[in-house]
Structure formats: structure tokens, C-alpha cells
Design an enzyme around this catalytic site. Structure first.
Site, mmCIF file in Angstrom:
data_model
loop_
_atom_site.group_PDB
_atom_site.id
_atom_site.type_symbol
_atom_site.label_atom_id
_atom_site.label_comp_id
_atom_site.label_asym_id
_atom_site.label_seq_id
_atom_site.Cartn_x
_atom_site.Cartn_y
_atom_site.Cartn_z
ATOM 1 N N THR A 167 0.836 -1.201 0.000
ATOM 2 C CA THR A 167 0.000 0.000 0.000
ATOM 3 C C THR A 167 0.868 1.249 0.000
ATOM 4 O OG1 THR A 167 -1.582 -1.266 1.329
ATOM 5 C CG2 THR A 167 -1.981 1.095 1.090
ATOM 6 N N ASP A 168 1.920 1.250 0.815
ATOM 7 C CA ASP A 168 2.874 2.355 0.808
ATOM 8 C C ASP A 168 3.526 2.512 -0.561
ATOM 9 O OD1 ASP A 168 2.682 3.445 3.363
ATOM 10 O OD2 ASP A 168 4.162 2.089 4.218
ATOM 11 N N LEU A 169 3.943 1.397 -1.148
ATOM 12 C CA LEU A 169 4.654 1.461 -2.422
ATOM 13 C C LEU A 169 3.757 1.993 -3.538
ATOM 14 C CD1 LEU A 169 6.614 -1.904 -2.166
ATOM 15 C CD2 LEU A 169 7.426 0.393 -1.652
ATOM 16 N N GLY A 174 3.302 5.675 -3.030
ATOM 17 C CA GLY A 174 4.477 6.414 -3.485
ATOM 18 C C GLY A 174 4.486 6.607 -4.989
#
Length: 403
Positions: A174-176, A179
Site C-alpha cells: 500500500t505504501d509502495l 508512493g
């Protein structure tokens, strides 16, 4: 040849992963990225170890997301630190931050405050739940959002398997994704600014991104009204498209169309399955997976992995091994594509890093420098961008405002 983003300057106030992943990509593409960190603590991920690089204090987690940046250590809680950041903003094209909603307003570093001094500023805010709504004030971490956003309801063995439970993805996906959405949004805003002269405030939520990348599974629900369930390694819309046990291990079989299924059946010695009216089409195979998959499982278990991989590859049926990371980086295709790179480390020697996967005109897009030490570039950056304040920097250093 200049890289695509040469001449673009990013002031990166973000930390952990989503924001730094975005700015690392922009740095690889040629942008100048100034990473602002707390003089004592720095980015949280500096301490997210072990493992660490050699005998240094650089955690592998930090190294994964901070290539190509200049670290400037400024205490933004100090009024003089805030003034310094505002001065830097006027020299930058983009500000990237991932503080909680309203967290920078008390420092005068929110979008409204900075837009007043730089009207064409592009300002990207990453939060767990967005700038508004009932959850806006909550902190958000990848693991939480994989659960709340539905991904974990799709990941893991089926409910019918004893001891099964929802499982998160093995990297902070989810972070990736957030980003990369941030990076493409910033690039879009830069194009818009060149066309209109206007800046932009980009509002990105981890929850929004996680829901947005549910892709076909979200559409399956919206189309049928039935929430998809966990299928382990099986695919909800394609059969056979999953991992199978072989006589000595496991491989992935990824049959994408009916012709490939026919060729698989020839290799497996069961051409009659391809002619069975239940299995002739993918729709039929999906409908009858509960009878087909056990038959295929028995066939796959009768031969070792090497037999299936070589025979199916020769027949043009997509398949592959399930590699650990040592095998990944030993893979000849991964090596040929240069996915392991080295950069000089400030402590001496080199540090191994994972390459940016993008190539422009045959050229790999990777920044030249390793992730920086905390405050490694404070003096260099400040004196370059704010030479008129050079005499003041010594005072700020003594006061602990900068490092």
C-alpha cells in the site's frame, strides 16, 4: 544526456516509506531531492534494523528508499528552522510531506501558508485517510490499510483450510503504490504548471490507494454484489492459474487462454481434458474448478519441477519457479537486466541496492549516489541555495536548529 527531471527540485519532508519511495523515484529520474530530517532522530527507518549495512547505522529498510537524495537536518519545530524551510521552499518546485492532517499548519508549513509565498508551488500530502472525512485524524500504517482496505480479505488460504487466516502481502504494497501514485501525480502537476502557471495541492490517502488498486477484485464485487473470498494462490477469474505441488517442490502454472490449456493438456498427457465440455473454455474451467483442479494437482505431482518447467516452456505454456530472494538475484535474466546495483558508500566501499526498473532509451534510471547520512549535505545545500544566509548558519548549528 540530461535525465528527464533535470532542473526539478523537490523539498522532501516525508519519512518512512510512501513519501521516500516517491522521492527516490523522482531522484532516479534526475530531480534534485532535498530530504529534510530531524537533526537528532532523522527518518524513522534509519533505525529499523537489523539488518544494517556493514558496520554502519544505515538500516537496510532506510537504504531501500533513499537513494540519490541530499540530507539536510533541520528542526522544523524551532521558529528559525521553520523560517529556513520557508526560504528553501521558495527555491523548490515541489514539497512532499506525510505528516498527520494539520500537523504542519502549526509550523506555518502547510499548503496554504507556503502557497502564499510561492503561488505556483506543487504540494503533495500523503496521509493514512486523506485530508477530510471521519477518519482524517487517524494515523495510518501500511499493515492497517491492507486490512481496512480489503486486501487481506483476498490474501491467504481459503476459509475451508484448517488454521487459515487473512494474510498481509510480504512487502508494504500500500505504501509502495501510494508512493508511485504520488510520483505520477507530481509529474502531472508539473506538466499542468508549465501549461497554466498554476500550482496544485495533491491529497493522497493510503486507504484510497488500497481500495483503488483492488482492481478486478473490487470490480468483481461491484458487478455481483458478492465480496470475493480468499483463494490461496488461485485466481478468481482464470483457471488453472495458481501454484501446484510437483514431485519435488512447487511451481506456478499460469494458463491465460484456451489455447494454452490445450497445449498444457498435451504436455501432461491428458488431451481429453481440453475437449471436455466442462473445461473447454476458461468460463467453464472457472465454473468447474472444484473438479478440474484436483485432477490437475494429481498430474502435476507425478513429475518433478524441472520436467514441468522445461516441457511447458517449450510448449509455450506460461509457468515458473517460486524463488527465494537469493535465487531471484542469481537468476540470469535478473542479472542481465542489472537489477542489483552498487553505489559508493560514505563509510567506504560500496552498498548493494535494488535498481529502478525503468529504462529510458536503453539507459537504466538510477541516481548516482547512495542514501545519505543524517545531515550529510546540510552545509552544502544551504550555502548553495541560500548563500545570503551563510553567516547565520553557524548560529543555527550552535542552537541545534540544524546539523
Amino acid at each position: 544526456m540530461d535525465k528527464p527531471l533535470a532542473g526539478i527540485r523537490i523539498l522532501d519532508l516525508s519519512r518512512i516509506l510512501a513519501g521516500p519511495w516517491c522521492s527516490q523515484h523522482l531522484a532516479d529520474m534526475g530531480a534534485e531531492v532535498i530530504k529534510v530530517e530531524h537533526p537528532a532522530r532523522g527518518d524513522d527507518t534509519r533505525g529499523w534494523g537489523p539488518p544494517y549495512h556493514g558496520n554502519t547505522e544505515d538500516a537496510a529498510y532506510y537504504l531501500s528508499a533513499n537513494r540519490g537524495k541530499e540530507s539536510v537536518a533541520i528542526d522544523i519545530a524551532h521558529p528559525e528552522g521553520q523560517q529556513l524551510v520557508r526560504a528553501l521552499v521558495q527555491q523548490c518546485d515541489v514539497v512532499l510531506e506525510n505528516f498527520k492532517v494539520g500537523g504542519l499548519a502549526k509550523y506555518g508549513l502547510d499548503y496554504a501558508s507556503l502557497k502564499a509565498i510561492k503561488p505556483d508551488l506543487i504540494y503533495c500530502s500523503i496521509t493514512g485517510f486523506g485530508q477530510d472525512g471521519p477518519y482524517a485524524q487517524r494515523a495510518g500504517y501500511d499493515f492497517l490499510l491492507q486490512g481496512m482496505g480489503g486486501l487481506m480479505s483476498l490474501t491467504g488460504q481459503p476459509e475451508s483450510v484448517p488454521g487459515s487466516e487473512p494474510v498481509k502481502v510480504g512487502v508494504a504494497i500500500t505504501d509502495l503504490f501510494t508512493g508511485m501514485y504520488a510520483a505520477t501525480s507530481i509529474l502531472s502537476a508539473l506538466i499542468q504548471r508549465d501549461r497554466t502557471g498554476l500550482g496544485a495541492w495533491i491529497d493522497l490517502s493510503l486507504l484510497d490507494v488500497q481500495v483503488g488498486v483492488l482492481a478486478n477484485q473490487a470490480q468483481n464485487y461491484l458487478t455481483t454484489g458478492k465480496p470475493p473470498v480468499r483463494l490461496g494462490n488461485a485466481h478468481p477469474n482464470i483457471v488453472p492459474y495458481q501454484a501446484f505441488a510437483t514431485a519435488d517442490g512447487h511451481i506456478i502454472l499460469a494458463v491465460g487462454n484456451d489455447r494454452q490449456f490445450q497445449r498444457f493438456c498435451q504436455v501432461a498427457g491428458c488431451p481429453e481434458l481440453a475437449e471436455d465440455t466442462r473445461y473447454r473454455t476458461n468460463a467453464g474451467r472457472v465454473q468447474h474448478r472444484e473438479t478440474l483442479v484436483p485432477e490437475l494437482s494429481a498430474l502435476m505431482a507425478s513429475q518433478p519441477s524441472d520436467f514441468w518447467l522445461s516441457s511447458l516452456e517449450e510448449a509455450g505454456v506460461p509457468c515458473g519457479p517460486i524463488n527465494n530472494l537469493a535465487q531471484v538475484f542469481d537468476d540470469r535474466q535478473v542479472q542481465h537486466r542489472g537489477m542489483r546495483i552498487k553505489r559508493p558508500h560514505r563509510a567506504g566501499g560500496e552498498v548493494d541496492l535494488v535498481s529502478n526498473p525503468v529504462r529510458f532509451n536503453g539507459m537504466s534510471m538510477n541516481a548516482d549516489s547512495a542514501p545519505p547520512g543524517l545531515g550529510e549535505h546540510t552545509s552544502v545545500v544551504l550555502e548553495r541555495l541560500l548563500p545570503e544566509q551563510k553567516e547565520h548558519f553557524q548560529h543555527l548549528s550552535k542552537e541545534g536548529v540544524i546539523r
